[in-house]
Design an enzyme around this catalytic site. Structure first.
Site, PDB file in Angstrom:
ATOM      1  N   HIS A   9     -41.548  11.124 -18.764  1.00 10.64           N
ATOM      2  CA  HIS A   9     -40.943  12.186 -17.970  1.00 10.64           C
ATOM      3  C   HIS A   9     -41.534  12.245 -16.560  1.00 10.64           C
ATOM      4  O   HIS A   9     -42.633  11.737 -16.293  1.00 10.64           O
ATOM      5  CB  HIS A   9     -41.156  13.534 -18.666  1.00 10.64           C
ATOM      6  CG  HIS A   9     -42.606  13.873 -18.862  1.00 10.64           C
ATOM      7  ND1 HIS A   9     -43.393  14.410 -17.870  1.00 10.64           N
ATOM      8  CD2 HIS A   9     -43.413  13.732 -19.944  1.00 10.64           C
ATOM      9  CE1 HIS A   9     -44.625  14.587 -18.321  1.00 10.64           C
ATOM     10  NE2 HIS A   9     -44.662  14.186 -19.574  1.00 10.64           N
ATOM     11  N   ARG A  60     -39.416  18.818 -20.574  1.00 11.61           N
ATOM     12  CA  ARG A  60     -39.753  17.922 -19.472  1.00 11.61           C
ATOM     13  C   ARG A  60     -39.167  16.531 -19.693  1.00 11.61           C
ATOM     14  O   ARG A  60     -38.819  15.840 -18.727  1.00 11.61           O
ATOM     15  CB  ARG A  60     -41.263  17.871 -19.262  1.00 11.61           C
ATOM     16  CG  ARG A  60     -42.112  17.454 -20.461  1.00 11.61           C
ATOM     17  CD  ARG A  60     -43.569  17.750 -20.143  1.00 11.61           C
ATOM     18  NE  ARG A  60     -44.516  17.278 -21.134  1.00 11.61           N
ATOM     19  CZ  ARG A  60     -44.920  17.969 -22.194  1.00 11.61           C
ATOM     20  NH1 ARG A  60     -44.404  19.174 -22.420  1.00 11.61           N
ATOM     21  NH2 ARG A  60     -45.820  17.479 -23.031  1.00 11.61           N
ATOM     22  N   GLU A  87     -44.975  14.653 -27.291  1.00  9.76           N
ATOM     23  CA  GLU A  87     -46.300  14.206 -26.866  1.00  9.76           C
ATOM     24  C   GLU A  87     -47.320  14.438 -27.974  1.00  9.76           C
ATOM     25  O   GLU A  87     -47.096  15.223 -28.909  1.00  9.76           O
ATOM     26  CB  GLU A  87     -46.700  14.963 -25.596  1.00  9.76           C
ATOM     27  CG  GLU A  87     -48.048  14.586 -24.997  1.00  9.76           C
ATOM     28  CD  GLU A  87     -48.190  13.106 -24.679  1.00  9.76           C
ATOM     29  OE1 GLU A  87     -48.223  12.292 -25.635  1.00  9.76           O
ATOM     30  OE2 GLU A  87     -48.309  12.760 -23.495  1.00  9.76           O
ATOM     31  N   HIS A 182     -43.127  10.644 -23.606  1.00  9.64           N
ATOM     32  CA  HIS A 182     -44.421  11.056 -23.073  1.00  9.64           C
ATOM     33  C   HIS A 182     -45.396   9.886 -23.158  1.00  9.64           C
ATOM     34  O   HIS A 182     -45.187   8.934 -23.915  1.00  9.64           O
ATOM     35  CB  HIS A 182     -44.929  12.253 -23.856  1.00  9.64           C
ATOM     36  CG  HIS A 182     -43.898  13.334 -23.975  1.00  9.64           C
ATOM     37  ND1 HIS A 182     -43.809  14.384 -23.102  1.00  9.64           N
ATOM     38  CD2 HIS A 182     -42.870  13.493 -24.856  1.00  9.64           C
ATOM     39  CE1 HIS A 182     -42.779  15.145 -23.428  1.00  9.64           C
ATOM     40  NE2 HIS A 182     -42.200  14.627 -24.502  1.00  9.64           N
TER      41      HIS A 182
END
Length: 234
Positions: A9, A60, A87, A182
């Site tokens: 991201h 995100r 993440e 991520h």
């Protein structure tokens, strides 16, 4: 040769503030939105066509995918979200600035948690509001699937079903796939591709990583589309 594109991201609010984000659902900064659009332009400039996109459940990543696809100016491919692409859960470090974490636990200890394969940070208690059990998006998951703090090894274990059930079959069918997620989870996917032989590396925000796969989806090469913003690859 089969190709897979991995995209971290764009810059998030916690990236900007130097905080551990983990599963905290923070949005992109204005710079992060610009970076996501530029990632789409890079993919379009490389002549990429996409058949399928996977994305994490965190905004995100989802916002980065949306902006990148708009910038590509091509028909959007089918998309699927997976919590397994979230993440790494940072446990008690979630939301802390790095300086705060170092003051609480010691810099060497925190860095060992970040970079060691086996040792997770201290887990969140079930009553902690940061625990994913309190997020309605994960209400359908078994309690044992909800992380309260993960080692790198646990992230790899969490990714394994996604790799076996979703990503590998799509690639085996010759589909051109984009995964937006991520830093840790995308490194984890490359490690699974490489048969667990790939050392840790860090990915820059919103620089598409082209993963070349040979016969039987063996890892054949890694290349950033913007070499000027690349971080070292193994």
């Amino acid at each position: 040769m089969t190709h897979l594109v991995l995209l971290r991201h764009g810059e998030s609010q916690f990236n900007q503030e130097g905080r551990f984000a983990g599963w905290r659902d923070v949005d992109l900064t204005p710079l992060g939105r610009q970076q996501a659009r530029q990632a789409g332009r890079l993919m379009a400039g490389a002549g990429m066509e996409l058949d399928l996109a996977f994305v994490s459940c965190l905004q995100r990543a989802r916002r980065s995918l949306e902006l990148a696809l708009l910038a590509m100016e091509r028909p959007a491919p089918p998309q699927a979200a997976s919590w397994r692409l979230n993440e790494r859960h940072c446990g008690a470090l979630e939301g802390l600035a790095q300086e705060e974490a170092h003051a609480l636990y010691g810099a060497e200890v925190v860095e060992a948690w970040r970079n060691g394969l086996e040792t997770p940070p201290p887990p969140l208690t079930p009553s902690d509001p940061r625990h994913p059990a309190h997020d309605p998006r994960y209400a359908g998951l078994a309690a044992g699937d909800l992380p309260a703090g993960e080692s790198l090894r646990q992230v790899l274990s969490r990714l394994q079903p996604f790799w076996e059930q979703d990503l590998r079959p799509s690639l085996a069918q010759g589909q051109r796939v984009l995964v937006v997620g991520h830093g840790v989870c995308l490194w984890g996917l490359t490690r699974l591709l490489a048969g667990h032989g790939l050392p840790r590396f860090r990915m820059p925000n919103a620089n598409p990583l082209l993963v070349s796969l040979g016969p039987r989806l063996a890892l054949a090469g890694l290349r950033y589309l913007d070499p000027g913003r690349a971080l070292p690859l193994p």
